[in-house]
Motif scaffolding. Structure first.
Motif, PDB file in Angstrom:
ATOM      1  N   ILE A 185      18.478   5.976 -10.769  1.00  0.00           N
ATOM      2  CA  ILE A 185      19.277   6.929  -9.984  1.00  0.00           C
ATOM      3  C   ILE A 185      19.495   6.400  -8.574  1.00  0.00           C
ATOM      4  CG2 ILE A 185      19.281   9.263  -9.036  1.00  0.00           C
ATOM      5  CD1 ILE A 185      17.650  10.100 -11.530  1.00  0.00           C
ATOM      6  N   HIS A 186      18.427   5.911  -7.942  1.00  0.00           N
ATOM      7  CA  HIS A 186      18.541   5.401  -6.572  1.00  0.00           C
ATOM      8  C   HIS A 186      19.401   4.145  -6.532  1.00  0.00           C
ATOM      9  CE1 HIS A 186      15.630   7.997  -4.375  1.00  0.00           C
ATOM     10  NE2 HIS A 186      15.207   8.233  -5.611  1.00  0.00           N
ATOM     11  N   ASN A 187      19.269   3.286  -7.521  1.00  0.00           N
ATOM     12  CA  ASN A 187      20.095   2.076  -7.548  1.00  0.00           C
ATOM     13  C   ASN A 187      21.578   2.417  -7.678  1.00  0.00           C
ATOM     14  OD1 ASN A 187      17.868   0.484  -7.297  1.00  0.00           O
ATOM     15  ND2 ASN A 187      17.745  -0.084  -9.455  1.00  0.00           N
ATOM     16  N   TYR A 188      21.869   3.435  -8.533  1.00  0.00           N
ATOM     17  CA  TYR A 188      23.271   3.797  -8.710  1.00  0.00           C
ATOM     18  C   TYR A 188      23.846   4.424  -7.438  1.00  0.00           C
ATOM     19  CZ  TYR A 188      27.524   5.723 -10.713  1.00  0.00           C
ATOM     20  OH  TYR A 188      28.840   6.027 -10.953  1.00  0.00           O
ATOM     21  N   LEU A 189      23.052   5.281  -6.787  1.00  0.00           N
ATOM     22  CA  LEU A 189      23.513   5.869  -5.529  1.00  0.00           C
ATOM     23  C   LEU A 189      23.731   4.769  -4.486  1.00  0.00           C
ATOM     24  CD1 LEU A 189      24.139   8.291  -3.736  1.00  0.00           C
ATOM     25  CD2 LEU A 189      21.688   8.499  -3.274  1.00  0.00           C
ATOM     26  N   LEU A 190      22.842   3.780  -4.468  1.00  0.00           N
ATOM     27  CA  LEU A 190      22.958   2.666  -3.528  1.00  0.00           C
ATOM     28  C   LEU A 190      24.257   1.888  -3.781  1.00  0.00           C
ATOM     29  CD1 LEU A 190      21.068   1.548  -1.285  1.00  0.00           C
ATOM     30  CD2 LEU A 190      20.303  -0.143  -2.942  1.00  0.00           C
ATOM     31  N   SER A 191      24.572   1.693  -5.076  1.00  0.00           N
ATOM     32  CA  SER A 191      25.796   0.954  -5.394  1.00  0.00           C
ATOM     33  C   SER A 191      27.038   1.732  -4.964  1.00  0.00           C
ATOM     34  CB  SER A 191      25.840   0.659  -6.888  1.00  0.00           C
ATOM     35  OG  SER A 191      26.000   1.862  -7.632  1.00  0.00           O
ATOM     36  N   LEU A 192      26.993   3.066  -5.118  1.00  0.00           N
ATOM     37  CA  LEU A 192      28.126   3.892  -4.692  1.00  0.00           C
ATOM     38  C   LEU A 192      28.287   3.857  -3.180  1.00  0.00           C
ATOM     39  CD1 LEU A 192      27.669   7.002  -7.035  1.00  0.00           C
ATOM     40  CD2 LEU A 192      29.370   5.178  -7.245  1.00  0.00           C
ATOM     41  N   TYR A 193      27.174   3.912  -2.460  1.00  0.00           N
ATOM     42  CA  TYR A 193      27.227   3.804  -0.994  1.00  0.00           C
ATOM     43  C   TYR A 193      27.811   2.456  -0.579  1.00  0.00           C
ATOM     44  CZ  TYR A 193      24.463   8.032  -0.033  1.00  0.00           C
ATOM     45  OH  TYR A 193      24.043   9.329   0.101  1.00  0.00           O
ATOM     46  N   ALA A 194      27.324   1.396  -1.208  1.00  0.00           N
ATOM     47  CA  ALA A 194      27.802   0.056  -0.848  1.00  0.00           C
ATOM     48  C   ALA A 194      29.287  -0.105  -1.130  1.00  0.00           C
ATOM     49  CB  ALA A 194      27.001  -1.002  -1.606  1.00  0.00           C
ATOM     50  N   LEU A 195      29.759   0.606  -2.145  1.00  0.00           N
ATOM     51  CA  LEU A 195      31.156   0.480  -2.523  1.00  0.00           C
ATOM     52  C   LEU A 195      32.081   1.306  -1.642  1.00  0.00           C
ATOM     53  CD1 LEU A 195      33.157  -0.690  -4.607  1.00  0.00           C
ATOM     54  CD2 LEU A 195      32.750   1.356  -6.003  1.00  0.00           C
ATOM     55  N   CYS A 196      31.664   2.538  -1.346  1.00  0.00           N
ATOM     56  CA  CYS A 196      32.592   3.462  -0.682  1.00  0.00           C
ATOM     57  C   CYS A 196      32.096   4.024   0.644  1.00  0.00           C
ATOM     58  CB  CYS A 196      32.914   4.627  -1.616  1.00  0.00           C
ATOM     59  SG  CYS A 196      33.767   4.144  -3.113  1.00  0.00           S
ATOM     60  N   ARG A 197      30.809   4.058   0.884  1.00  0.00           N
ATOM     61  CA  ARG A 197      30.290   4.699   2.087  1.00  0.00           C
ATOM     62  C   ARG A 197      29.274   3.786   2.777  1.00  0.00           C
ATOM     63  NH1 ARG A 197      28.941  11.032   0.715  1.00  0.00           N
ATOM     64  NH2 ARG A 197      31.005  11.645  -0.093  1.00  0.00           N
ATOM     65  N   PRO A 198      29.726   2.737   3.419  1.00  0.00           N
ATOM     66  CA  PRO A 198      28.760   1.841   4.098  1.00  0.00           C
ATOM     67  C   PRO A 198      28.004   2.533   5.222  1.00  0.00           C
ATOM     68  CG  PRO A 198      31.040   1.262   4.645  1.00  0.00           C
ATOM     69  CD  PRO A 198      31.118   2.251   3.550  1.00  0.00           C
ATOM     70  N   ASP A 199      28.621   3.554   5.859  1.00  0.00           N
ATOM     71  CA  ASP A 199      27.913   4.260   6.938  1.00  0.00           C
ATOM     72  C   ASP A 199      26.693   5.010   6.390  1.00  0.00           C
ATOM     73  OD1 ASP A 199      29.838   3.341   8.635  1.00  0.00           O
ATOM     74  OD2 ASP A 199      31.057   5.172   8.566  1.00  0.00           O
ATOM     75  N   SER A 200      26.836   5.553   5.203  1.00  0.00           N
ATOM     76  CA  SER A 200      25.719   6.296   4.609  1.00  0.00           C
ATOM     77  C   SER A 200      24.673   5.365   4.034  1.00  0.00           C
ATOM     78  CB  SER A 200      26.225   7.223   3.504  1.00  0.00           C
ATOM     79  OG  SER A 200      27.179   8.132   4.002  1.00  0.00           O
ATOM     80  N   LEU A 201      25.052   4.084   3.824  1.00  0.00           N
ATOM     81  CA  LEU A 201      24.125   3.150   3.205  1.00  0.00           C
ATOM     82  C   LEU A 201      22.913   2.916   4.080  1.00  0.00           C
ATOM     83  CD1 LEU A 201      23.375   1.072   1.035  1.00  0.00           C
ATOM     84  CD2 LEU A 201      24.828  -0.584   2.239  1.00  0.00           C
ATOM     85  N   LEU A 202      23.151   2.584   5.378  1.00  0.00           N
ATOM     86  CA  LEU A 202      22.037   2.269   6.272  1.00  0.00           C
ATOM     87  C   LEU A 202      21.160   3.483   6.512  1.00  0.00           C
ATOM     88  CD1 LEU A 202      20.713   0.065   7.922  1.00  0.00           C
ATOM     89  CD2 LEU A 202      22.176   0.705   9.858  1.00  0.00           C
ATOM     90  N   SER A 203      21.774   4.677   6.654  1.00  0.00           N
ATOM     91  CA  SER A 203      20.963   5.890   6.866  1.00  0.00           C
ATOM     92  C   SER A 203      20.099   6.178   5.648  1.00  0.00           C
ATOM     93  CB  SER A 203      21.864   7.079   7.180  1.00  0.00           C
ATOM     94  OG  SER A 203      22.747   7.323   6.093  1.00  0.00           O
ATOM     95  N   TYR A 204      20.641   5.904   4.447  1.00  0.00           N
ATOM     96  CA  TYR A 204      19.847   6.105   3.236  1.00  0.00           C
ATOM     97  C   TYR A 204      18.656   5.152   3.212  1.00  0.00           C
ATOM     98  CZ  TYR A 204      18.458   5.376  -1.614  1.00  0.00           C
ATOM     99  OH  TYR A 204      17.727   5.209  -2.756  1.00  0.00           O
ATOM    100  N   LEU A 205      18.920   3.869   3.560  1.00  0.00           N
ATOM    101  CA  LEU A 205      17.824   2.893   3.553  1.00  0.00           C
ATOM    102  C   LEU A 205      16.761   3.242   4.573  1.00  0.00           C
ATOM    103  CD1 LEU A 205      19.924  -0.390   3.207  1.00  0.00           C
ATOM    104  CD2 LEU A 205      18.605   0.745   1.421  1.00  0.00           C
ATOM    105  N   GLU A 206      17.181   3.660   5.753  1.00  0.00           N
ATOM    106  CA  GLU A 206      16.215   4.018   6.787  1.00  0.00           C
ATOM    107  C   GLU A 206      15.415   5.249   6.393  1.00  0.00           C
ATOM    108  OE1 GLU A 206      18.635   4.422  10.219  1.00  0.00           O
ATOM    109  OE2 GLU A 206      18.725   2.257  10.649  1.00  0.00           O
ATOM    110  N   GLN A 207      16.107   6.221   5.751  1.00  0.00           N
ATOM    111  CA  GLN A 207      15.401   7.433   5.328  1.00  0.00           C
ATOM    112  C   GLN A 207      14.401   7.135   4.220  1.00  0.00           C
ATOM    113  OE1 GLN A 207      18.058  10.617   4.402  1.00  0.00           O
ATOM    114  NE2 GLN A 207      16.427  12.057   3.888  1.00  0.00           N
TER     115      GLN A 207
END
Length: 974
Positions: free
Chosen positions: A663-685
């Protein structure tokens, strides 16, 4: 339609019907036949009373289990039938020729009237032994008495009616004083209220009966030889004690209503049947010249209570000119006629004689028959013998008569406890309804019988009564046992086919719309019936085939819902592009497997609603099983549609707190594809602890690198503790980011210094910024100016880092001064330690002769001992014994070894011829070794006082009594 039914009847149900029919025959043979063969006792069971009267019996009356009989001329015998062995005999005390004419006993068995042939009347109360003469009654020959069942008691009769042989009706009251036997005359009053007449004038009053109807209305029945009179009227409430004069006064000017029959026996008698004690009679039977007038009593009628009257003529063998009936008694379904030599019982339903009992001549002629209304027993006597009849199961054959009269409801009521009889009644009723074209009623009755199923079904098919056939099948199905699964299956299938055929015909006829809706509702009730649920579920494949063959998709969906076959329902909606309906079914029934199966289809058409449904399901859905649907959907969808997938993944991660890596990997792939701003906040969180991170670090690093998200890559390097790679990549983005990475390895100064050197090298060589390089020195205390100087080019002058060199020299000077101060402090500390050691060597203590060991309390100086600074003193062996168990294992082993060595050095030498110098040398060496061993033992045993040191602290949780000795110690105290 008929051909389909014939096909079903032949192909589907023939074998089951045969089995069912055979089972029915088996039931008839095993249960019903045995019931018929049982020996049944007669309805009227005669018993001769074991009693031989000393004199002939003149009269006998019974009521409330109290029997009174007149014997001979002057004797009266009273018997309480509950105590038959304690008879009571009373003498009438008559010296004249008077004889007992008749006796009358009230409903309580307390008041006895004795009419004499001399027109006198005597009275006897049950609680009194003496007979009293009723003086006011003298001169009247008493023929009948109408007792007051509503006001009478054991000491008072209340107002009663008395009929005489001259046709007069008197009202009287008899009361017994409680103070003495008779303080006053018992007859309170005796007054005439009416005279009954026939065509020829006054006629004897043969019987009197008083009954009370509704709303305080009284009915009085009086009969003569040919007439039956009825008097009725209301007695005002509270005035019942005043008697019935007001009722007779209403008929002073005109005759009351009466029934008359021309034939005459010379006497008549009326009998009543009362179903329950102290309730009103329900029916009557009047024995008169023409026969027996039988009917019921209806107290609601205004003019006459006689209802449903019919006259049953006497049986053909009774000739009233020669062999007249003497008495009559009425039971629930029979009236009994007493003849001089026999007893006949006639059924009140059909007038047939059902019982006849002949009496032997030796008993004499029968005199009279009486019924005890309380216990429903019948008594007959001659002058010599008394007989008693018990009425047993009088209604046993009533069902046949009602059945032959086509009164089937009454017939079933009287055989409900006899299944073999009930089956006959139901079969007769079914056939009767069929002949009268009441096919539905016939079907209902046939379904309850044990008749052959085939015959009945074919009967309705031949009559083309499909609705009746369906009714028969439905009722038959409802009566089947759970174990009869084959029959249930075939009936259910047949009914389904019949319903579908009927619906198919009606739906094509607009004029039959209402009937079609009615059949449709019945079919749905049939499909949803709880009784049929198991059968329909087990055979749902066949039902689906039937529904499909008729093209009835509406009921197919309805049936699927009932069977909870929601997969078929959802598939049907999806095939017809009814995606909202399909999703509603899924949301309503919350079946996880169906969500997994149909989500790939639904999300292609209604993504937002599908994701809303997933979120509503919450943790009941496993998001891993939904990822394939999302992947297929996101590959062909726009950014806006991908946002729905991100919305559900975020719900799983942040609301449901899912930890599954997929689940986390798939969400990460979606962030990387469409929401790079949310990617870093997700990783930091997610944090920096690898053990608490739920996504795959290597997969995330590769993904971020492919999409050029360097900040995210730096963060992942930091989590993976690849600080050199993190710093190298961060220097390509931002020096400050690299500095934050360089400080992370706090425990590895060498690595930290290396990372800062990389930063400094980058600043000097790449950015050629000397000030930034000097700032690096101030940011990291590990870097010195000499570490950075090699990176500067040769043309750089010393002015650029003059200040840094001066600061570095000052730091060195401070460090040298610090080292000097620490050396001086160490020298002083060593000096103080040496002084303390010297002081301890010279320290001593004094021991008094009377001192005792702190452990064994024996004199201390008797054996070697230890003296501690705290003041405690112990013998050497006492201290050793206490300390040894608490020593560590390795110290115990060392102590034992030292003790062995000490013992060896204490043994004298075995050589007596050694040179003197050699012995002295050897002794000197042994003495030195012995002292060392003793010192080592002292260091172990006497390291501390066992009362003041750590030994006492460690033993604080040790019990005072050892566990293995606890039981013995406890017993010693008992």
């Amino acid at each position: 339609m008929a051909s389909i039914l014939d096909e079903y009847e032949d192909s589907l149900y023939r074998s089951a019907a045969v089995q069912q029919s055979r089972a029915s025959v088996g039931i008839l043979h095993s249960g019903y036949v045995n019931a018929r063969l049982e020996k049944e006792t007669p309805i009227f069971n005669k018993q001769r009373i074991d009693f031989t009267p000393p004199e002939k019996i003149n009269s006998l009356v019974v009521s409330s289990n109290q029997l009174c009989m007149s014997l001979g001329k002057d004797t009266l015998l009273r018997i309480d039938l509950a105590k038959p062995d304690e008879p009571n005999q009373v003498e009438l005390g008559r010296k004249d020729e008077a004889r007992v004419y008749k006796m009358f006993l009230d409903h309580t068995g307390s008041h006895l009237l004795i009419a004499l042939n001399t027109s006198e009347c005597l009275y006897l109360n049950r609680s009194i032994q003496k007979v009293r003469v009723l003086s006011r009654w003298k001169g009247h020959l008493i023929e009948s008495v109408g007792w007051n069942k509503f006001l009478g008691s054991e000491t008072n009769t209340g107002p009663i009616l008395v009929g005489t042989a001259q046709g007069q009706i008197f009202e009287a009251e008899i009361s017994v004083s409680e103070g003495s036997l008779f303080s006053t005359n018992p007859d309170q009053y005796f007054r005439q209220v009416y005279t009954l007449e026939e065509e020829s004038g006054p006629a004897p009053v043969c019987c009197l009966e008083i009954e009370r109807g509704i709303e305080g209305k009284f009915f009085i029945i009086a009969i003569t030889q040919k007439r039956l009179f009825q008097f009725f009227g209301k007695v005002p409430e509270g005035t019942e004690q005043q008697g019935f004069s007001s009722i007779f006064a209403m008929h002073a000017d005109h005759l009351p209503s009466f029934r008359e029959f021309p034939a005459n026996l010379g006497f008549s008698e009326i009998a009543f049947y009362t179903p329950k004690l102290r309730s009103s009679p329900r029916s009557f039977a009047w024995m008169m010249g023409n026969g027996v007038l039988y009917g019921t009593l209806d107290y609601s009628r205004p003019d006459s209570i006689l209802s449903d009257e019919r006259v049953w003529v006497y049986p053909s063998d009774i000739d009233i000119t020669v062999n007249k009936p003497i008495s009559i008694v009425l039971t629930q379904f029979h009236f009994l006629l007493l003849l001089p030599d026999q007893l006949k019982a006639v059924c009140t339903l059909n007038g047939q004689v059902v019982f006849q009992d002949l009496f032997l001549e030796k008993f004499g002629s029968l005199t009279r028959m009486i019924k005890d209304p309380t216990v429903q027993q019948i008594w007959i006597h001659t002058e010599k013998v008394v007989f008693r009849y018990h009425v047993q199961r009088e209604s046993r054959d009533v069902w046949k008569m009602y059945m032959n009269m086509n009164k089937f409801d009454l017939a079933k009521e009287y055989c409900k406890d006899r299944p073999e009889c009930l089956d006959i009644v139901l079969a007769k009723e079914a056939e009767h309804c069929f002949q009268n074209k009441k096919y539905l009623d016939s079907a209902k009755c046939y379904a309850l019988t044990q008749n052959y199923f085939e015959e009945i079904a074919l009967k309705f098919i031949e009559a083309k009564q499909e609705e009746a056939l369906m009714e028969f099948l439905i009722k038959k199905l409802s009566n089947l046992k759970p174990s009869e699964k084959t029959q249930t299956t075939l009936l259910t299938t047949w009914l389904t086919e019949l319903y579908l055929n009927q619906l198919g015909i009606l739906e094509g006829d607009p004029s039959q719309r209402d009937l079609c809706l009615n059949v449709r509702e019945k079919f749905r009730l049939f499909l949803s019936s709880p009784k049929n649920k198991d059968c329909l579920f087990n055979n749902r494949a066949s039902i689906y085939e039937l529904l499909a063959s008729h093209g009835d998709t509406e009921h197919m969906v309805y049936f699927a819902v009932i069977m909870q076959d929601y997969e078929r329902v959802v598939a049907h909606h999806c095939q017809h592009d009814e995606y909202d309906e399909a999703l509603n079914v899924l949301s309503r029934h919350k079946d996880e497997k169906l969500f997994y199966k149909f989500s790939p289809v639904l999300i292609q058409h209604i993504p937002k609603k599908v994701v809303d449904a997933w979120i509503t399901m919450g943790s009941r859905l496993d998001a891993r099983n939904l990822i394939p649907a999302l992947v297929n959907y996101s590959q062909s969808a726009s950014t806006q549609q991908i946002n729905e997938a991100i919305r559900y993944m975020e719900f799983c991660v942040y609301q449901l707190e899912e930890t599954q890596q997929a689940i986390h990997n798939y969400l990460l792939s979606l962030y990387a594809l469409c929401r790079p701003d949310s990617l870093l906040s997700y990783l930091e969180q997610a944090g920096t602890n690898p053990n608490r991170i739920h996504y795959d670090l290597k997969y995330a690093l590769r993904l971020c690198a492919e999409h050029g998200h360097h900040h995210a890559c730096v963060h992942i390097y930091k989590v993976m503790e690849l600080y050199e790679e993190a710093v190298d990549l961060a220097l390509q983005v931002d020096v400050d980011l690299a500095k934050s990475c360089a400080d992370l390895p706090e425990d590895d100064e060498e690595l930290r210094k290396k990372l800062w050197l990389k930063i400094a090298c980058h600043v000097v060589q790449e950015e050629r910024d000397v000030k930034k390089a000097m700032a690096c020195l101030s940011s990291c205390a590990l870097l010195k100016i000499e570490d950075v100087l090699p990176f500067f080019p040769d043309f750089v002058t010393i002015d650029h880092f003059k200040e840094a060199i001066c600061n570095s020299l000052e730091d060195y000077n401070k460090h040298i001064e610090e080292l000097k101060r620490e050396m001086e402090e160490a020298t002083q500390s060593a000096k103080r330690i040496r002084e303390d050691i010297q002081e301890m060597r010279n320290k001593y203590g004094s021991v008094e002769p009377q001192e005792k060991c702190s452990a064994c309390d024996f004199p201390l100086l008797n054996r070697p001992f230890y003296l501690f600074l705290c003041g405690h003193m112990f013998h050497y062996d006492c201290l050793l014994q206490a300390v040894f168990p608490n020593l560590p294992v390795y110290k115990q082993a060392k102590l034992e070894d030292l003790q062995k060595k000490l013992a060896v050095t204490s043994q004298p030498s075995k050589s007596h011829h050694r040179p003197k110098d050699a012995d002295t040398i050897s002794l000197g060496k042994g003495q030195q070794s012995r002292e060392q061993i003793k010192a080592d033992i002292d260091d172990i045993v006497a390291a501390e006082c066992m009362y003041c040191g750590e030994l006492m602290i460690r033993s604080i949780d040790k019990p005072f009594i050892e566990p293995q000795k606890y039981e013995g110690e406890m017993r010693s105290w008992l």
